[in-house]
Design a protein around this motif. Structure first.
Motif, PDB file in Angstrom:
ATOM      1  N   UNK A 119       9.547  27.448  27.822  1.00  0.00           N
ATOM      2  CA  UNK A 119       8.653  28.781  27.912  1.00  0.00           C
ATOM      3  C   UNK A 119       8.497  29.300  29.207  1.00  0.00           C
ATOM      4  N   UNK A 120       7.749  30.367  29.218  1.00  0.00           N
ATOM      5  CA  UNK A 120       7.587  31.587  29.902  1.00  0.00           C
ATOM      6  C   UNK A 120       8.065  31.481  31.350  1.00  0.00           C
ATOM      7  N   UNK A 121       7.208  30.611  31.931  1.00  0.00           N
ATOM      8  CA  UNK A 121       7.319  30.285  33.605  1.00  0.00           C
ATOM      9  C   UNK A 121       8.216  29.268  33.941  1.00  0.00           C
ATOM     10  N   UNK A 122       8.672  28.329  32.853  1.00  0.00           N
ATOM     11  CA  UNK A 122       9.163  27.015  32.998  1.00  0.00           C
ATOM     12  C   UNK A 122      10.755  27.542  33.225  1.00  0.00           C
ATOM     13  N   UNK A 123      11.222  28.696  32.610  1.00  0.00           N
ATOM     14  CA  UNK A 123      12.639  29.057  32.587  1.00  0.00           C
ATOM     15  C   UNK A 123      12.966  29.515  33.965  1.00  0.00           C
ATOM     16  N   UNK A 124      12.202  30.664  34.253  1.00  0.00           N
ATOM     17  CA  UNK A 124      12.661  31.288  35.723  1.00  0.00           C
ATOM     18  C   UNK A 124      12.254  30.506  36.964  1.00  0.00           C
ATOM     19  N   UNK A 125      11.206  29.583  36.720  1.00  0.00           N
ATOM     20  CA  UNK A 125      11.100  28.548  37.865  1.00  0.00           C
ATOM     21  C   UNK A 125      12.297  27.349  38.131  1.00  0.00           C
ATOM     22  N   UNK A 126      12.705  27.015  36.924  1.00  0.00           N
ATOM     23  CA  UNK A 126      13.824  26.209  36.981  1.00  0.00           C
ATOM     24  C   UNK A 126      14.978  27.138  37.631  1.00  0.00           C
ATOM     25  N   UNK A 127      15.397  28.103  36.964  1.00  0.00           N
ATOM     26  CA  UNK A 127      16.529  29.071  37.710  1.00  0.00           C
ATOM     27  C   UNK A 127      16.255  29.145  39.248  1.00  0.00           C
ATOM     28  N   UNK A 128      14.975  29.439  39.661  1.00  0.00           N
ATOM     29  CA  UNK A 128      14.794  29.550  41.160  1.00  0.00           C
ATOM     30  C   UNK A 128      15.181  28.049  41.743  1.00  0.00           C
ATOM     31  N   UNK A 129      14.784  27.005  41.062  1.00  0.00           N
ATOM     32  CA  UNK A 129      15.080  25.825  41.832  1.00  0.00           C
ATOM     33  C   UNK A 129      16.634  25.650  41.708  1.00  0.00           C
ATOM     34  N   UNK A 130      17.306  25.850  40.581  1.00  0.00           N
ATOM     35  CA  UNK A 130      18.802  25.766  40.737  1.00  0.00           C
ATOM     36  C   UNK A 130      19.410  26.494  41.675  1.00  0.00           C
ATOM     37  N   UNK A 131      18.974  27.937  41.890  1.00  0.00           N
ATOM     38  CA  UNK A 131      19.465  28.696  43.100  1.00  0.00           C
ATOM     39  C   UNK A 131      19.239  28.185  44.501  1.00  0.00           C
ATOM     40  N   UNK A 132      18.163  27.705  44.590  1.00  0.00           N
ATOM     41  CA  UNK A 132      17.642  27.005  45.836  1.00  0.00           C
ATOM     42  C   UNK A 132      18.346  25.762  46.350  1.00  0.00           C
ATOM     43  N   UNK A 133      18.488  25.028  45.312  1.00  0.00           N
ATOM     44  CA  UNK A 133      19.229  23.635  45.688  1.00  0.00           C
ATOM     45  C   UNK A 133      20.698  23.908  45.742  1.00  0.00           C
ATOM     46  N   UNK A 134      21.265  24.695  44.889  1.00  0.00           N
ATOM     47  CA  UNK A 134      22.496  24.926  44.749  1.00  0.00           C
ATOM     48  C   UNK A 134      23.820  23.782  44.877  1.00  0.00           C
ATOM     49  N   UNK A 135      23.144  22.808  43.836  1.00  0.00           N
ATOM     50  CA  UNK A 135      24.216  21.716  43.197  1.00  0.00           C
ATOM     51  C   UNK A 135      24.441  21.974  41.756  1.00  0.00           C
ATOM     52  N   UNK A 136      25.654  21.503  41.532  1.00  0.00           N
ATOM     53  CA  UNK A 136      26.198  21.951  40.004  1.00  0.00           C
ATOM     54  C   UNK A 136      24.818  21.678  38.990  1.00  0.00           C
ATOM     55  N   UNK A 137      24.575  22.625  38.274  1.00  0.00           N
ATOM     56  CA  UNK A 137      23.402  22.533  37.360  1.00  0.00           C
ATOM     57  C   UNK A 137      23.935  23.433  36.132  1.00  0.00           C
ATOM     58  N   UNK A 138      23.297  23.000  34.854  1.00  0.00           N
ATOM     59  CA  UNK A 138      23.563  23.500  33.688  1.00  0.00           C
ATOM     60  C   UNK A 138      22.138  23.632  32.892  1.00  0.00           C
ATOM     61  N   UNK A 139      21.985  24.737  32.202  1.00  0.00           N
ATOM     62  CA  UNK A 139      20.667  24.723  31.580  1.00  0.00           C
ATOM     63  C   UNK A 139      21.016  24.604  29.937  1.00  0.00           C
ATOM     64  N   UNK A 140      19.871  24.172  29.408  1.00  0.00           N
ATOM     65  CA  UNK A 140      19.760  23.979  27.958  1.00  0.00           C
ATOM     66  C   UNK A 140      18.193  23.969  27.581  1.00  0.00           C
ATOM     67  N   UNK A 141      18.006  25.144  26.725  1.00  0.00           N
ATOM     68  CA  UNK A 141      16.642  25.161  26.466  1.00  0.00           C
ATOM     69  C   UNK A 141      16.306  24.404  25.053  1.00  0.00           C
TER      70      UNK A 141
END
Length: 557
Positions: A119-141
């Motif tokens: 949902x709304x802020x959950x997706x961008x929040x986790x994308x922000x975390x993925x970019x910040x952490x920069x370890x291999x990451x895949x999303x599935x909603x």
């Protein structure tokens, strides 16, 4: 492996004892540790099925040779939070989600991550975390909700809010509203129109961080469980190849996201979230470029609330990749970019045909030759403001009318429902920005009240708060600078003539520069609305420029 620091050697013996306490075997600790970030909870309809998605991801990771370990992320249901103090907490959770995920992933030294948001802020929040952490990451909603049906017509949550406005106007009975209550949200999943959650899940695909169907396969389809298993497998491939989020979320990838945003007619909230995600990836994305992209990008989809098609229809028509393939016919995308599939954008979308030209318009027969979102500027919004152009009726593309000024959402709603707003008016709601709200509430209730009162084609609304993807009509939000920091929206007076010209990308109050300066000299900052708790801390840290609301705190390298 990154996890060796907690699983290998004498120095990690204390850590291994704690893994033993978790019931883990030597075999499990010899494999890569893959964090599964689960957004499951029992208060958000878009998240009530995520436990099953997470189980499928775990199976995929294990099948591909990894050790899956689940940890949580919070999520707010914007619909439940709408229209009261709870909405002040929605946007702020985006940064909480990013920060807490960074803390968990780094403290436990995960080798890779699978993010399971919806949902709304959950997706961008986790994308922000993925970019910040920069370890291999895949999303599935968790996937979108199926549309409801009332009297044989497909409906969604925005229909529900508008039904409340219709009841206030006397055009619907209580029994009719109850029918909407019981039918518009028939399944689990993110609400079924092109609202913020579905917008961001689709744009996750475009960025290259999710597999095909991430944004469109309905939550209740077994196909989504198969997608989740493949996501778990794919993250292991990303780890083996050392493909990381910043290899994928490049400046060109964000240009692709803005382009597809225009074609899909996504939520205006994407203009807040994309710059914030880009910021974490080391890309400075100014929303000013949106008009340049819009000028060359046709709007191909009119999903609810802009039209009468829904996420399930987009999925059946070929999904996000089919939209991208249409755009690529005119060379509007960068196609040589890496994605989590291990293939390039061009390889991903090849052969993904448009199966329903009524849902996805062909590139040579668009709804409009310009994109679904417009960024406006003028003496009300010298930095910027945003409108979902694809949801504005033709007669409101250019509008001029007297300002009806309100300093909070509640006062505006009372005036609308009380019949004090008439055709031609421009409702101004201010002191609802990131600092002034604080928290930058969404204004779905006022826009729904306007539509429900039958004024959707004759009344405009501008605010320094946000507009939900469920809003339609001439709803212009994210006005920057906001009133709380002395933005010109704070200087508008009752009856001032507001001139809106969406095709020209302008918004102005018909007052001379000298008069505005005179008003500014008299303006006094207001006392903070909230002085304790997390909202007060957020208001003290957040900046609200035309790149979106971003916390100005140190970021991880």
């Amino acid at each position: 492996m990154k996890s060796d620091v907690v699983t290998k050697g004498m120095q990690s013996a204390p850590q291994r004892s704690l893994f033993n306490a978790l019931g883990m075997t030597k075999e499990e600790l010899s494999r890569p540790l893959v964090g599964i970030v689960s957004s499951y909870n029992e208060i958000v309809p878009g998240h009530m099925n995520i436990d099953k998605i997470v189980d499928a991801v775990k199976m995929g990771v294990a099948m591909a040779g990894g050790t899956p370990i689940v940890f949580p992320a919070i999520a707010v249901c914007d619909g439940i939070a709408m229209g009261h103090i709870g909405m002040k907490y929605s946007l702020v959770t985006r940064d909480l989600i990013a920060d807490s995920t960074e803390c968990m992933a780094t403290a436990h030294q995960f080798d890779a991550l699978v993010m399971v948001p919806n949902c709304d802020k959950n997706v961008p929040g986790l994308l922000m975390a993925a970019a910040r952490l920069n370890i291999p990451t895949v999303f599935v909603s968790g996937g979108p909700m199926l549309a409801g049906r009332v009297s044989g017509e497909k409906r969604s949550l925005s229909s529900m809010f508008e039904a409340v406005g219709s009841y206030a106007a006397g055009t619907m009975t209580e029994d009719q509203v109850d029918e909407f209550v019981n039918k518009v949200c028939p399944t689990c999943g993110s609400c079924s129109g092109m609202y913020t959650a579905n917008s961001m899940n689709c744009l996750t695909e475009v960025l290259g961080m999710g597999l095909q169907g991430n944004g469109t396969i309905p939550a209740v389809y077994s196909e989504r469980l198969r997608l989740a298993k493949h996501a778990g497998m794919k993250v292991m491939e990303m780890l083996e190849k050392n493909i990381r989020p910043r290899d994928i979320m490049t400046e060109k990838a964000f240009m692709n996201a803005l382009t597809v945003d225009m074609a899909l007619g996504c939520s205006t909230n994407s203009m807040l979230h994309l710059p914030a995600i880009a910021h974490e990836a080391g890309v400075e994305l100014n929303v000013d470029i949106a008009n340049e992209i819009s000028a060359r990008t046709p709007n191909l989809c009119h999903l609810a609330p802009a039209g009468y098609t829904y996420m399930e229809d987009l999925n059946e028509a070929g999904g996000v990749y089919a939209v991208m393939n249409e755009l690529n016919k005119k060379g509007l995308l960068y196609t040589d970019l890496m994605t989590v599939t291990g293939k390039t954008v061009g390889e991903n979308i090849a052969g993904c045909v448009n199966k329903n030209p009524e849902v996805i318009r062909p590139i040579d027969n668009p709804y409009s030759t310009t994109g679904g979102i417009a960024v406006l500027k003028g003496n009300i919004a010298p930095d910027s403001c945003v409108v979902k152009r694809s949801a504005v009726v033709p007669e409101m593309m250019i509008h001029e009318g007297p300002a009806r000024v309100f300093d909070c959402e509640e006062d505006a709603i009372a005036a609308i429902k009380g019949g004090q707003i008439v055709a031609g008016d421009v409702v101004v709601i201010r002191y609802e920005g990131p600092k002034g709200g604080p928290g930058m509430r969404e204004m779905l209730n006022p826009t729904s009240a306007i539509a429900g009162m039958g004024l959707g084609a004759s009344v405009a609304l501008i605010t320094d708060g946000r507009f939900s993807g469920a809003s339609r009509g001439a709803s212009i939000g994210h006005v920057s600078p906001e009133a709380a920091v002395g933005g010109p929206i704070a200087l508008i007076e009752e009856g001032d003539i507001i001139k809106i010209d969406i095709p020209a990308n302008t918004i102005n109050v018909d007052v001379s520069d000298e008069e505005l300066e005179a008003r500014r000299a008299k303006w006094q900052p207001r006392e903070p609305k909230v002085t304790t708790g997390y909202l007060a801390r957020y208001a003290s840290m957040v900046t609200s420029g035309n790149r979106g609301a971003i916390l100005e705190i140190p970021k991880a390298n």
